[in-house]
Write an enzyme that holds these catalytic residues in place. Structure first.
Site, PDB file in Angstrom:
ATOM      1  N   VAL A 109       0.847  -1.208   0.000  1.00  0.00           N
ATOM      2  CA  VAL A 109       0.000   0.000   0.000  1.00  0.00           C
ATOM      3  C   VAL A 109       0.879   1.253   0.000  1.00  0.00           C
ATOM      4  CG1 VAL A 109      -1.783   1.279   1.251  1.00  0.00           C
ATOM      5  CG2 VAL A 109      -1.898  -1.208   1.169  1.00  0.00           C
ATOM      6  N   CYS A 110       1.890   1.228   0.856  1.00  0.00           N
ATOM      7  CA  CYS A 110       2.797   2.387   0.967  1.00  0.00           C
ATOM      8  C   CYS A 110       3.459   2.685  -0.374  1.00  0.00           C
ATOM      9  CB  CYS A 110       3.882   2.133   2.006  1.00  0.00           C
ATOM     10  SG  CYS A 110       3.262   1.656   3.614  1.00  0.00           S
ATOM     11  N   THR A 111       3.814   1.647  -1.100  1.00  0.00           N
ATOM     12  CA  THR A 111       4.491   1.845  -2.395  1.00  0.00           C
ATOM     13  C   THR A 111       3.564   2.607  -3.349  1.00  0.00           C
ATOM     14  OG1 THR A 111       5.747  -0.182  -2.057  1.00  0.00           O
ATOM     15  CG2 THR A 111       5.592   0.618  -4.327  1.00  0.00           C
TER      16      THR A 111
END
Ligand code: BEZ
Length: 217
Positions: free
Chosen positions: A44-46
């Site tokens: 998700v962070c990516t």
């Protein structure tokens, strides 16, 4: 110290992917978005950091400096940025704080010891998905916390920036789902008589407490 809207954003020194910074000096006379994510090399962070990189021009247009943070070291950040650039076809330019010792995360209350969905294999909390919008006076104007499972909507962050910047210039507020260009609300502290003078494009009185006027953009 509990951070609230209206608090002065705590100053700090940190190592980032763009060199050492002192947060208040980094902000200078601009606005800033400080946002944290759980960890490097997570899915998700990516996607989130790819989105922020793609929106860089939109932040620049609004005089906003962006800075990310996770409790990983510089080496990890730098390797991860290569992945983000490749996956999202961007050239990530904003700094990411290497907060491996969690000093900034503690200062900004970005570690939620109660959230069982956001812990590493040893039970240590990752940083949560926090967003702080800070104005040029270093005052915190928005605080958001999102769960680990859910990537943030950065168009919404831009929308809030537009609303805050407009409200700082004109005596207005903005309705739900407002976006740049839509009608705005005359601030409750302005009488309808005063509003007629302040907003020559016209004032529509829906109720005495709800008065609309075309956006002064
Ligand atoms: C993610 O970024 O995909 C993620 C990070 C921590 C926990 C869950 C998801």
């Amino acid at each position: 110290m509990t951070l609230r809207l209206g608090s002065i954003a705590p100053d700090f020194e940190a190592k980032t992917t763009k060199g050492d910074i002192k947060f208040h000096d980094f902000i200078g006379d601009k606005w800033a978005i400080l946002f944290s994510h759980p960890a490097d090399f997570t899915p998700v962070c990516t996607t989130e950091l790819g989105l922020v990189a793609a929106l860089q021009d939109e932040f620049d247009k609004r005089n906003v400096k962006v800075i990310g943070l996770s409790a990983n070291d510089l080496d990890s950040h730098e390797k991860w940025i290569n992945d983000i650039n490749e996956i999202s076809n961007v050239d990530l330019q904003f700094p990411i704080i290497a907060d491996a010792d969690r000093k900034v995360s503690e200062l900004y209350d970005m570690l939620d010891h109660q959230d069982a969905t956001n812990i590493d294999a040893k039970g240590v909390p990752f940083t949560v998905r926090s967003v702080f919008i800070v104005d040029p006076k270093k005052t915190i104007r928005l605080i958001l916390t999102y769960p680990a499972s859910t990537g943030r909507n950065f168009d919404e962050i831009l929308r809030v920036i537009d609303s805050l910047q407009l409200g700082d210039k004109h005596r207005i507020t903005t309705p739900g789902n407002w976006k740049k260009g839509d009608d705005v609300i005359v601030h409750p502290s302005v009488s309808t008589e005063e509003a007629q003078k302040l907003f020559p494009k016209g004032v529509k009185v829906v109720r005495p407490y709800l008065r609309l006027t075309p956006s002064p953009f």
